[in-house]
Design a protein around this motif. Structure first.
Motif, PDB file in Angstrom:
ATOM      1  N   PRO A   1      -7.754  -3.949   0.163  1.00  0.00           N
ATOM      2  CA  PRO A   1      -6.504  -2.933  -0.207  1.00  0.00           C
ATOM      3  C   PRO A   1      -5.361  -3.478   0.496  1.00  0.00           C
ATOM      4  O   PRO A   1      -5.231  -4.026   1.194  1.00  0.00           O
ATOM      5  CB  PRO A   1      -6.939  -1.989   0.254  1.00  0.00           C
ATOM      6  N   GLY A   2      -4.223  -3.297  -1.022  1.00  0.00           N
ATOM      7  CA  GLY A   2      -3.136  -4.101  -0.381  1.00  0.00           C
ATOM      8  C   GLY A   2      -2.474  -5.235  -0.272  1.00  0.00           C
ATOM      9  O   GLY A   2      -1.938  -5.857  -0.360  1.00  0.00           O
ATOM     10  N   VAL A   3      -4.029  -6.505  -0.576  1.00  0.00           N
ATOM     11  CA  VAL A   3      -3.525  -7.961  -0.564  1.00  0.00           C
ATOM     12  C   VAL A   3      -3.267  -8.402  -1.931  1.00  0.00           C
ATOM     13  O   VAL A   3      -4.528  -7.691  -2.775  1.00  0.00           O
ATOM     14  CB  VAL A   3      -5.265  -8.469   0.391  1.00  0.00           C
ATOM     15  N   ILE A   4      -2.936  -9.248  -2.485  1.00  0.00           N
ATOM     16  CA  ILE A   4      -2.916  -9.586  -4.372  1.00  0.00           C
ATOM     17  C   ILE A   4      -1.905  -8.693  -5.236  1.00  0.00           C
ATOM     18  O   ILE A   4      -0.536  -8.603  -5.161  1.00  0.00           O
ATOM     19  CB  ILE A   4      -3.896  -9.896  -4.946  1.00  0.00           C
ATOM     20  N   LEU A   5      -2.379  -7.233  -4.769  1.00  0.00           N
ATOM     21  CA  LEU A   5      -1.563  -6.208  -5.394  1.00  0.00           C
ATOM     22  C   LEU A   5      -1.113  -5.270  -4.625  1.00  0.00           C
ATOM     23  O   LEU A   5      -1.750  -4.592  -3.704  1.00  0.00           O
ATOM     24  CB  LEU A   5      -2.777  -5.855  -6.545  1.00  0.00           C
ATOM     25  N   ASN A   6      -0.286  -4.942  -3.920  1.00  0.00           N
ATOM     26  CA  ASN A   6       0.387  -3.629  -3.809  1.00  0.00           C
ATOM     27  C   ASN A   6       1.801  -3.155  -4.227  1.00  0.00           C
ATOM     28  O   ASN A   6       2.057  -3.956  -4.224  1.00  0.00           O
ATOM     29  CB  ASN A   6       0.803  -4.378  -2.124  1.00  0.00           C
ATOM     30  N   ASP A   7       1.861  -1.800  -4.652  1.00  0.00           N
ATOM     31  CA  ASP A   7       2.933  -0.779  -4.814  1.00  0.00           C
ATOM     32  C   ASP A   7       3.615  -0.348  -4.208  1.00  0.00           C
ATOM     33  O   ASP A   7       5.283  -0.188  -4.580  1.00  0.00           O
ATOM     34  CB  ASP A   7       2.574   0.060  -5.728  1.00  0.00           C
ATOM     35  N   ASP A   8       3.403  -1.418  -2.910  1.00  0.00           N
ATOM     36  CA  ASP A   8       4.697  -1.175  -1.859  1.00  0.00           C
ATOM     37  C   ASP A   8       5.499  -1.992  -2.461  1.00  0.00           C
ATOM     38  O   ASP A   8       5.622  -2.838  -1.311  1.00  0.00           O
ATOM     39  CB  ASP A   8       4.165  -0.851  -0.153  1.00  0.00           C
ATOM     40  N   PRO A   9       6.082  -2.358  -2.414  1.00  0.00           N
ATOM     41  CA  PRO A   9       8.053  -3.418  -3.044  1.00  0.00           C
ATOM     42  C   PRO A   9       8.092  -3.135  -1.328  1.00  0.00           C
ATOM     43  O   PRO A   9       9.159  -4.585  -1.447  1.00  0.00           O
ATOM     44  CB  PRO A   9       8.906  -2.111  -3.624  1.00  0.00           C
ATOM     45  N   GLU A  10       8.121  -2.678  -0.029  1.00  0.00           N
ATOM     46  CA  GLU A  10       8.581  -3.380   0.965  1.00  0.00           C
ATOM     47  C   GLU A  10       7.124  -3.452   2.020  1.00  0.00           C
ATOM     48  O   GLU A  10       7.489  -3.863   3.088  1.00  0.00           O
ATOM     49  CB  GLU A  10       9.182  -2.140   1.832  1.00  0.00           C
ATOM     50  N   ALA A  11       6.262  -4.287   1.184  1.00  0.00           N
ATOM     51  CA  ALA A  11       4.906  -4.391   2.493  1.00  0.00           C
ATOM     52  C   ALA A  11       5.064  -5.279   2.307  1.00  0.00           C
ATOM     53  O   ALA A  11       4.346  -5.701   3.933  1.00  0.00           O
ATOM     54  CB  ALA A  11       3.254  -5.013   1.425  1.00  0.00           C
ATOM     55  N   HIS A  12       5.868  -6.215   2.695  1.00  0.00           N
ATOM     56  CA  HIS A  12       5.956  -7.834   2.964  1.00  0.00           C
ATOM     57  C   HIS A  12       6.600  -7.845   4.301  1.00  0.00           C
ATOM     58  O   HIS A  12       6.681  -8.643   5.063  1.00  0.00           O
ATOM     59  CB  HIS A  12       6.412  -8.384   1.925  1.00  0.00           C
ATOM     60  N   LEU A  13       7.928  -6.410   4.424  1.00  0.00           N
ATOM     61  CA  LEU A  13       8.670  -6.262   5.517  1.00  0.00           C
ATOM     62  C   LEU A  13       7.817  -5.767   6.980  1.00  0.00           C
ATOM     63  O   LEU A  13       8.128  -5.043   7.851  1.00  0.00           O
ATOM     64  CB  LEU A  13       9.973  -5.890   5.480  1.00  0.00           C
ATOM     65  N   LYS A  14       6.199  -4.706   6.942  1.00  0.00           N
ATOM     66  CA  LYS A  14       5.945  -4.356   7.574  1.00  0.00           C
ATOM     67  C   LYS A  14       5.019  -4.777   8.642  1.00  0.00           C
ATOM     68  O   LYS A  14       3.948  -5.230   7.293  1.00  0.00           O
ATOM     69  CB  LYS A  14       5.336  -3.044   6.755  1.00  0.00           C
ATOM     70  N   ASN A  15       4.337  -3.654   9.570  1.00  0.00           N
ATOM     71  CA  ASN A  15       3.292  -4.802  10.087  1.00  0.00           C
ATOM     72  C   ASN A  15       3.589  -5.902  10.776  1.00  0.00           C
ATOM     73  O   ASN A  15       2.791  -6.957  11.508  1.00  0.00           O
ATOM     74  CB  ASN A  15       2.138  -4.604   9.512  1.00  0.00           C
TER      75      ASN A  15
END
Length: 944
Positions: free
Chosen positions: A514-528
């Motif tokens: 989950p969270g890969v390819i499709l992710n509803d979080d617009p800032e997922a790329h800035l986390k972790n």
């Protein structure tokens, strides 16, 4: 308190997964929380999965307990698709089977096979797999297919999607489908008719929407790994074809690829390459457009910043430093099956570019040494930026694609964005023939403002690529977490909803990655975002790419070089933060064994590291720092009384050999094993291939005058250790080597007081560098005297000793030869060789490989026998000085594939290190000995 879903899953896994393959300790879960991207997620549990049945049962349990899982092959992913904070399913040794189809037109591969190995299997047929990612010698087939990875030559015509024939795939519920097997398809139709019907309907609906279908076709005319492979819905009507092609590029979010069958492509044996220098990017890109219709295999673009990043490297053309600020280069290669065709192609390409201005005249070369040097320029770009970056910064390599006619404008726009956002010095390079460019930036995420700067930069890059050029935000590196928030931007709402529909159809509970390819979080790329704490200049340049891992003998036992550095960085971060003392203590305690004690320190990691890091050197430094005064005193005493220590060791070996003769292997093994266990594993482990006592050669009695002199230095290992019990070769190596050199017509001279000499390798591996260097200096002085101040060649019979003296040699006139090179370069031509109809194995030691002598070792063996085997997947043997005695599990892990790799008619093996040969014998069931024995057995004096 009732157990959590994760705890229930863990409990159920213990019923059929051995404890050694259920990894939950803080150090190793941290280590597996890293891939080649800028992200880190620490899994709660890492499961090494060894079979399809295990994977099926795990997926069923994950479904029952609603626990997310992520599949991982080599972990060379650049976009964060191989990390998770839930359960990580790591491919174990059971996923490396392969078979070649009729006429090598196809090859079936399990997902744990390294891509370069697949091409090695196909090489005798002049075939290869289509995908050719830059990481092909590290990444594995599962990742290549799941990311639809391409590369410099495969383009869009030979990637996994286009060359897929069939697939064995496992769905989220554990169901297995083999699309190449009619019985499996029939069974699947019975159990999953609804899924097939919905896939067929999705295809019909998509094809009927001419606007959407047209957009999908247009998007895949260039490289595109952003989102799912929606082209499957317009390219195929058969739901089985739709299903298997959707799996390509799905990054483990739709199912698990248990096997893939590729249609192979031709491997051209004739190549010609040229580096063209143009006055500016625009002219270079215009040349790319012309080359698109020419018989070229690769066209690599490099901007001025790229060339500047390597201009000071050894071997780079001197004119690089004098190029204008606007200059750009194209590296062009053409390939053919014969030299005549190659020559014609070169002439055609040159004629096509005759009117295009270049800063310098260009000329193709078909000489391997020259075109290899040209490719070294291109391959050195990423490492040059990685090694030059500031300590603590992160290397981010992104890739985008646009239609070739828009390549120049996009490149200039990208350079403007670098300047706007302060990423000066960033480089642009890539596969220009496909409109695919990579760019590298090095943010320092330890600074509070850096995340915001990176956010703004990525927003601008993505909008520029999409809004201005309708290009691909990910051309070949996969969507991952980094571009997941931008998939809708690139594809539009309708296509994005279609992707969510596909995801839910295959994985209704959203448990697969989950969270890969499709992710509803617009800032997922800035986390972790993973921290990159400074540790030591020896390892601070590590970019955590994983290229080092295939060579590491401990990778399946404890940690790989990349993971050792990850551990050091986390300990440094926790120490600097002054928090999480319990976590720091747990990691530190575990690191003593996982990191330090089980590192072979063989330096092979540095050979494939893009920035040349030698993690083994770092581990030796850490060992040295941990050695207390007692260890130093013992080291000093041993160094001063080395001759006595050798004599005592030889006596112990003789006693052990006698008791072996009296009691037999079973009783001896039982008694010594029990003693080792009672000692807390402090006593060395005995095995039935333990050597007898060594011996030195006797002086010549019938000396022949006027012979050339050679100084022979027998290592302490070969002086101490003779053949194992049962070995038909009865002479110790020094005796055999001296006899062979005399047979070849040499006067053999031994250094004075040879019994007390040592190159220092045993001391260095123990973390005692001062004693090691003192012993090496003693050897140098003795060799100077014996060789008449360097007049005579000096031959070492043990390759690790050669390497240590050579690489640390002061400015002396010594002419040092390893036994491998002296036999190959000098001795063979002085003997008459009788080639025997035998099959033998050879093992190039890590020192052989570090000195580039493996080809000579093989050539020696091929001179002596009809067939020579170099076992697949074997690099360093893991004996590592004395660790085969003290940590035999390292040797066992490193050589776990050896026995199965040797054919039955292979009855013996040959190498160049006596200690390595003990482990090789033990884990192959055959006697391994020095290559000297083979040459001696197959030779007679050259009477001519």
């Amino acid at each position: 308190m009732p157990p959590t879903a994760y705890e229930q899953l863990h409990r159920d896994l213990q019923q059929f997964i051995p404890a050694a393959r259920l990894i939950g300790d803080p150090l190793r879960t941290l280590a597996y929380g890293t891939d080649a991207s800028l992200y880190r997620l620490i899994p709660k549990l890492v499961v090494r999965v060894d079979s399809e049945d295990e994977m099926r049962r795990i997926l069923a349990l994950a479904h029952r307990h609603e626990t997310p899982v992520t599949f991982r092959a080599a972990g060379t992913s650049l976009s964060g698709q191989a990390v998770t904070d839930s359960v990580l399913l790591q491919l174990g040794d059971g996923w490396r089977s392969w078979r070649i189809g009729e006429h090598a037109a196809t090859i079936s591969l399990q997902p744990g096979i390294v891509g370069g190995h697949a091409n090695r299997y196909l090489a005798p047929y002049r075939r290869k797999i289509g995908p050719d990612p830059a990481s092909i010698n590290s990444c594995q087939i599962g990742g290549i297919a799941a990311n639809n990875a391409s590369g410099m030559c495969c383009g869009t015509a030979q990637n996994s999607y286009q060359t897929l024939k069939s697939m064995r795939v496992m769905l989220a519920d554990g169901t297995v489908l083999d699309t190449g097997d009619s019985a499996s398809r029939e069974a699947f139709e019975g159990s999953h008719d609804d899924l097939l019907a919905q896939l067929a309907e999705l295809g019909r609906r998509t094809r009927a929407d001419t606007t959407l279908a047209g957009r999908i076709r247009d998007k895949f005319k260039i490289k595109n790994t952003c989102g799912y492979s929606l082209n499957a819905l317009v390219d195929y009507e058969d739901p089985f074809e739709i299903l298997q092609h959707l799996m390509i590029g799905s990054e483990g979010t739709l199912g698990f690829i248990a096997e893939i069958t590729y249609r192979t492509v031709e491997e051209h044996t004739h190549k010609a390459t040229v580096l063209m220098i143009f006055p500016d990017i625009k002219t270079a890109c215009e040349a790319v457009a012309m080359l698109k219709s020419q018989p070229v295999a690769a066209v690599e673009l490099m901007d001025r910043a790229s060339l500047r990043s390597v201009e000071h490297k050894p071997g780079m053309p001197s004119y690089f430093k004098e190029l204008s600020e606007t200059a750009a280069a194209l590296l062009v290669e053409t390939r053919a099956l014969d030299s005549t065709t190659l020559k014609a192609q070169v002439e055609t390409i040159a004629a096509a570019l005759a009117a295009t201005p270049t800063l310098l005249p260009f000329q193709f070369t078909d000489r391997p040494e020259e075109f290899t040097q040209l490719w070294a320029i291109r391959q050195g770009l990423f490492p040059s930026v990685g090694s030059a970056r500031a300590t603590g910064t992160t290397v981010i390599i992104e890739d985008v694609a646009v239609p070739v006619p828009q390549l120049a404008a996009m490149t200039l726009d990208l350079q403007d964005l670098f300047d706007q956002h302060g990423y000066t010095g960033s480089i642009i390079f890539g596969h220009a023939l496909e409109g695919n460019l990579h760019f590298v930036i090095t943010p320092d995420f330890a600074k509070p403002a850096e995340t915001e700067r990176y956010k703004n930069f990525m927003d601008d890059v993505c909008h520029m690529i999409v809004d201005r050029y309708d290009g691909s935000l990910k051309a070949e590196h996969g969507t991952g977490r980094n571009i997941a928030p931008f998939v809708e931007l690139e594809w539009g709402r309708q296509a994005h909803r279609l992707m969510w529909e596909i995801k839910t159809l295959f994985d209704p509970h959203h448990l697969l990655n989950p969270g890969v390819i499709l992710n509803d979080d617009p800032e997922a790329h800035l986390k972790n975002i993973k921290p990159m704490a400074a540790v030591d200049p020896l390892v601070d340049k590590c970019i955590e790419c994983g290229f080092c891992e295939p060579n590491c003998p401990s990778r399946a036992l404890t940690l790989s070089p990349r993971q050792r550095i990850v551990g050091l960085r986390e300990m440094a971060r926790l120490q600097a933060a002054g928090e999480e003392s319990n976590r720091l203590q747990a990691i530190t305690e575990s690191y003593a064994y996982q990191g330090l004690e089980t590192c072979a320190a063989d330096s092979l990691c540095s050979l494939t590291c893009p920035v040349g890091i030698n993690t083994g050197t770092m581990m030796l430094k850490k060992r040295s720092q941990q050695r207390g005064q007692t260890a130093q005193r013992i080291g000093n005493w041993v160094a001063k009384h080395f001759s006595g220590v050798i004599t005592a060791t030889r006596f112990n070996l003789a006693a052990a050999n006698l008791s072996h003769t009296v009691f037999g292997s079973t009783l001896q093994g039982g008694v010594t094993g029990a003693a080792r266990k009672l000692s807390g594993n402090r006593l060395p482990l005995w095995n039935r291939y333990m050597p007898s006592a060594g011996a030195m050669p006797k002086p010549e009695t019938n000396a022949v005058p006027d012979r050339p002199r050679v100084v022979y230095f027998p290592s302490c290992a070969s002086r101490t250790m003779g053949p194992a019990k049962g070995d038909p070769e009865l002479d110790a190596l020094p005796v055999k080597t001296a006899a062979l050199l005399r047979k070849a017509g040499f006067e053999v001279v031994l250094p004075e007081d040879s019994g007390s000499l040592c190159c220092g390798q045993p001391f260095e591996s123990k973390g005692l560098p001062e004693q090691a260097d003192a012993k090496r200096r003693e050897v140098e002085q003795a060799l100077l005297k014996a060789s008449r101040n360097g007049q005579d060649p000096i031959v070492f019979d043990t390759t690790p000793c050669t390497l240590r003296v050579k690489k640390n040699q002061a400015e002396t006139p010594l002419k040092l030869y390893d036994i491998t090179e002296f036999l190959h370069d000098v001795v063979l031509e002085r003997l008459t060789i009788h080639k025997r109809p035998e099959t033998v194995a050879i093992h190039p030691t890590c020192s052989n490989i570090n000195m580039g002598l493996q080809a000579k070792l093989k050539a020696i063996a091929e001179t002596c026998v009809e067939k020579v085997i170099v076992p697949d997947r074997i690099s360093c043997c893991g004996w590592a000085g004395d660790k085969g005695f003290t940590h035999p599990e390292l040797n066992a892990s490193a050589l776990r594939d050896l026995k199965a790799a040797l054919p039955e008619d292979c009855t013996s093996g040959y190498s160049t290190s006596r200690t390595c040969e003990i482990g090789l014998s033990l884990h192959s069931g055959r006697f391994y000995r020095s290559i000297v024995y083979l040459v001696d057995r197959c030779s007679q004096p050259n009477t001519g």
